[in-house]
Design a protein around this motif. Structure first.
Motif, PDB file in Angstrom:
ATOM      1  N   ASP A 155       0.859  -1.236  -0.092  1.00  0.00           N
ATOM      2  CA  ASP A 155      -0.144   0.069   0.185  1.00  0.00           C
ATOM      3  C   ASP A 155       0.816   1.108  -0.046  1.00  0.00           C
ATOM      4  OD1 ASP A 155      -1.756   2.260   0.383  1.00  0.00           O
ATOM      5  OD2 ASP A 155      -2.742   1.157   2.050  1.00  0.00           O
ATOM      6  N   HIS A 185       1.433   3.536   3.115  1.00  0.00           N
ATOM      7  CA  HIS A 185       1.951   3.058   4.466  1.00  0.00           C
ATOM      8  C   HIS A 185       3.403   2.217   4.083  1.00  0.00           C
ATOM      9  CE1 HIS A 185      -1.496   3.917   6.806  1.00  0.00           C
ATOM     10  NE2 HIS A 185      -2.133   3.164   5.984  1.00  0.00           N
ATOM     11  N   LYS A 210       2.871   0.647  15.204  1.00  0.00           N
ATOM     12  CA  LYS A 210       1.452   1.079  14.347  1.00  0.00           C
ATOM     13  C   LYS A 210       0.626   1.578  15.166  1.00  0.00           C
ATOM     14  CE  LYS A 210      -0.669  -0.147   9.981  1.00  0.00           C
ATOM     15  NZ  LYS A 210      -0.860  -1.156   8.997  1.00  0.00           N
ATOM     16  N   ASN A 234      -2.791   3.661  15.601  1.00  0.00           N
ATOM     17  CA  ASN A 234      -3.852   4.294  14.825  1.00  0.00           C
ATOM     18  C   ASN A 234      -3.734   4.381  13.317  1.00  0.00           C
ATOM     19  OD1 ASN A 234      -5.237   4.881  17.331  1.00  0.00           O
ATOM     20  ND2 ASN A 234      -4.208   6.944  17.448  1.00  0.00           N
ATOM     21  N   ASP A 235      -3.357   3.106  12.900  1.00  0.00           N
ATOM     22  CA  ASP A 235      -2.844   2.726  11.383  1.00  0.00           C
ATOM     23  C   ASP A 235      -2.034   3.762  10.851  1.00  0.00           C
ATOM     24  OD1 ASP A 235      -3.568   0.898   9.322  1.00  0.00           O
ATOM     25  OD2 ASP A 235      -4.993   2.662   8.454  1.00  0.00           O
ATOM     26  N   ARG A 236      -0.988   3.957  11.589  1.00  0.00           N
ATOM     27  CA  ARG A 236       0.057   4.988  11.199  1.00  0.00           C
ATOM     28  C   ARG A 236       1.357   4.414  11.713  1.00  0.00           C
ATOM     29  NH1 ARG A 236       0.627   8.406   6.823  1.00  0.00           N
ATOM     30  NH2 ARG A 236       2.515   9.973   7.080  1.00  0.00           N
ATOM     31  N   ASP A 293      -3.684   2.668  22.262  1.00  0.00           N
ATOM     32  CA  ASP A 293      -4.297   3.701  21.589  1.00  0.00           C
ATOM     33  C   ASP A 293      -4.814   4.954  21.941  1.00  0.00           C
ATOM     34  OD1 ASP A 293      -4.578   1.151  19.945  1.00  0.00           O
ATOM     35  OD2 ASP A 293      -6.442  -0.022  21.036  1.00  0.00           O
ATOM     36  N   ASP A 334       2.798  -4.340  20.259  1.00  0.00           N
ATOM     37  CA  ASP A 334       3.166  -5.091  18.872  1.00  0.00           C
ATOM     38  C   ASP A 334       4.222  -6.036  19.105  1.00  0.00           C
ATOM     39  OD1 ASP A 334       1.559  -3.291  17.746  1.00  0.00           O
ATOM     40  OD2 ASP A 334       2.882  -2.215  16.768  1.00  0.00           O
ATOM     41  N   TYR A 384       5.261  -4.784   8.808  1.00  0.00           N
ATOM     42  CA  TYR A 384       4.038  -4.710   9.190  1.00  0.00           C
ATOM     43  C   TYR A 384       3.040  -5.309   7.941  1.00  0.00           C
ATOM     44  CZ  TYR A 384       4.296  -2.463  13.472  1.00  0.00           C
ATOM     45  OH  TYR A 384       4.617  -1.963  14.792  1.00  0.00           O
ATOM     46  N   GLY A 421      -2.165  -6.014   9.287  1.00  0.00           N
ATOM     47  CA  GLY A 421      -2.020  -5.223  10.333  1.00  0.00           C
ATOM     48  C   GLY A 421      -1.039  -5.840  11.473  1.00  0.00           C
TER      49      GLY A 421
END
Length: 582
Positions: free
Chosen positions: A135, A138, A182, A184-186, A265, A313, A355, A359
């Motif tokens: 992607d 990312h 990673k 919040n998806d960053r 989070d 993680d 990653y 996810g």
């Protein structure tokens, strides 16, 4: 108390030779033992307090060295064969135990099995199906070295509170515990601060915050996050020292490793420490779970590997996985094979964190043969950092060192250097994404290199341009390139809705948009005769590798409204190349 009990046990054993038959009389034995016991206790207590030796290892672990020294001293004072026999016996027991309980001579297969079972029927074809295409939003473009450099420049610039204007004078950036996570998806680098010394610890109320560096965007400014003052850290002192805090709260009999600074989070920081037990004598550490420590309060929560919170993680340390894989590469066919026949022996290369499309976080470890002269990769191992489960992919490619050297050599005239390889599925090919730095360590762009053919390489200061250039190279006609999954090749006939021409490093490029397809298509005009003459409304035939990427380079392009006559030789070559690519 735990330090005193360890010291007491070591000291009691240390004076045993005094009470054995020897030159000392009974009265002198008691006096001598008492005189020795006090310094033995003091020395062993200080060493235990300062080094915090793990009691998870057999025979008192590292403290066995003090036992041998103390008993040797006592035996020399008593001067008898029986007294001298005590330290000699301890040394023999220790050596024999270490040999038979720990040595790979007897436990080679057990070491090889620490990584778990890995399938032997994987291949690069399976890899391209299992590993989802990249992607572009990312990609980890910022290497750790650049993140550290950015963090150093921001330490004082981002402090908004006047009382923290001199953060850099009291606290250092803790480069040893920088964590890629990673959140919040960053993809972010979480970089803790730590005390510069005892003076800073005494004269401050705690660590004022941490730094976040965006791992995906080299242009993003680092952010200094001010939090409530944190007391517990690896370089703190006395009871606030993180290792001492764990040790004195029941973890003295465990192996503690991989101190990671992670965020939940809600961006609340925690220290996450892996807890292990040795299972093969003094080695073969097995991961039991993680200790999660609140740096503000010191509250410790232990979580088994099956109970770890979603935001954590990493459970298995990178060095542990590398050791497991190294042992598997050495001893999969037994210890004797590792020293004699060397059949199918493998060696690990540098391990990287990545990653997946699911996810989850993975360690990616390239393997090569144990022959130092071999420049080819034999396997690529993906290990889930939370479960420790590994998947093996048999590949035929270039080693990491050679990939980095290829990029550095190509860009040497610009004084640029390739660092940090990340393996991704780009357009169906196993690709090394390599961050490129200048001589001053600044980020200068990214290179995409085909692992199976390092001559296929694209570099650009703008990552998206580099990706498009790489896709264009892969789609070019020429027998050296072929997409692994023919079933993923798609051919469509459609009408151009919108188009645009742009000049790229690879020449003129036609960008096509079709209303019914959620992708942009890129056509290298130098490859296809009709491409420079296309216009909106034309009916075209496109062949491309089907992937979820926003932009896709085509493998074949025909504009049915443009009729260009080719010679017989040109037609023959074009058909051959087209069939080869497909």
């Amino acid at each position: 108390m735990v330090f005193f009990l360890i010291a007491l046990l070591v000291s009691v054993i240390g004076i045993v030779p005094i009470f054995l038959p020897g030159r000392l009389s009974n009265n002198n034995k008691v006096k001598t033992a008492a005189l020795l016991f006090v310094p033995f206790l003091g020395i062993s207590w200080f060493i235990a307090w300062s080094s915090m030796p793990s009691m998870a290892y057999p025979l008192l672990g590292a403290m066995i060295v003090l036992v041998i020294l103390f008993t040797t001293g006592s035996a020399l004072i008593n001067r008898s064969a029986m007294a001298i026999g005590v330290p000699v016996t301890i040394v023999v027991i220790f050596a024999l135990y270490a040999l038979f309980s720990t040595s790979p001579i007897f436990h080679g297969q057990a070491y090889a099995a620490m990584i778990g079972k890995m399938s032997d029927d994987k291949s690069i074809k399976h890899w391209s199906k299992d590993i989802a295409p990249i992607d572009p939003k990312h990609i980890r473009l910022v290497p750790e070295e650049t993140a550290i450099a950015l963090a150093k420049t921001s330490l004082n610039q981002n402090a908004t509170n006047g009382s923290q204007a001199s953060v850099g004078s009291q606290f250092d950036i803790d480069v040893e515990h920088i964590t890629l996570q990673k959140v919040n998806d960053r993809l972010l680098y979480i970089i803790p601060l730590d005390y510069r010394g005892l003076g800073a610890y005494v004269n401050t109320e705690g660590i004022p915050g941490f730094i976040i560096v965006d791992a995906e965007n080299p242009q993003a400014k680092p952010v200094f996050v001010e939090k409530q003052l944190m007391k517990y850290s690896p370089e703190s002192f006395f009871s606030h020292n993180l290792e001492r805090h764990l040790y004195t709260n029941g973890y003295y009999n465990k192996v503690l490793t991989d101190y990671s600074f992670e965020l939940d989070d809600s961006l609340k920081p925690y220290w996450v420490v892996t807890v292990c037990d040795p299972t093969i004598g003094y080695s073969g550490e097995k991961v039991l779970g993680v200790a999660i420590i609140d740096p503000l309060t010191g509250v410790i929560n232990f979580k088994k590997t099956s109970e770890v919170p979603e935001w954590v993680d990493r459970v298995y340390p990178a060095e542990t996985i590398k050791t497991y894989l190294g042992d598997w590469g050495d001893y999969a066919l037994g210890w004797w094979n590792s020293v004699w026949a060397h059949l199918n022996q493998k060696a690990t290369e540098d391990i990287t964190l990545n990653y997946g499309a699911d996810g989850r976080c993975y360690y990616v470890t390239p393997m090569t043969s144990s022959n130092a002269a071999d420049a080819s990769m034999t396997d690529l191992i993906y290990t889930d950092t939370k479960t420790g489960v590994s998947t093996r992919y048999i590949v035929a490619g270039t080693t990491e060192d050679n990939l980095l050297a290829a990029v550095t050599t190509k860009l040497a005239y610009q004084h640029l250097e390739g660092v940090r390889v990340i393996y991704e599925n780009v357009y169906g090919r196993m690709t090394a994404i390599i961050s490129v730095l200048g001589s001053d360590g600044s980020y200068r762009g990214v290179a995409f290199v085909d692992v199976t053919n390092k001559s296929i390489m694209a570099y650009d200061a703008v990552p998206l341009n580099a990706l498009h250039a790489y896709q264009s190279l892969l789609s070019q006609s020429g027998g050296q390139i072929a997409t692994d999954n023919a079933s993923d090749m798609k051919t469509i006939t459609a009408i151009i809705s919108r188009l645009n021409y742009e000049q790229t490093q690879n020449g003129l490029q036609l960008d096509i948009y079709i209303d019914t397809i959620p992708h942009a298509f890129y056509v290298n005009c130098s490859q296809f005769q009709s491409a420079p003459f296309a216009k909106a409304g034309d009916t075209v035939v496109l062949s491309y590798y089907n992937s979820p990427s926003a932009g896709i380079s085509v493998n074949d392009f025909v504009d049915k409204q443009v009729k260009i006559l080719l010679s017989e030789n040109q037609q023959s070559v074009e058909v051959q190349n087209r069939d080869t690519v497909k």
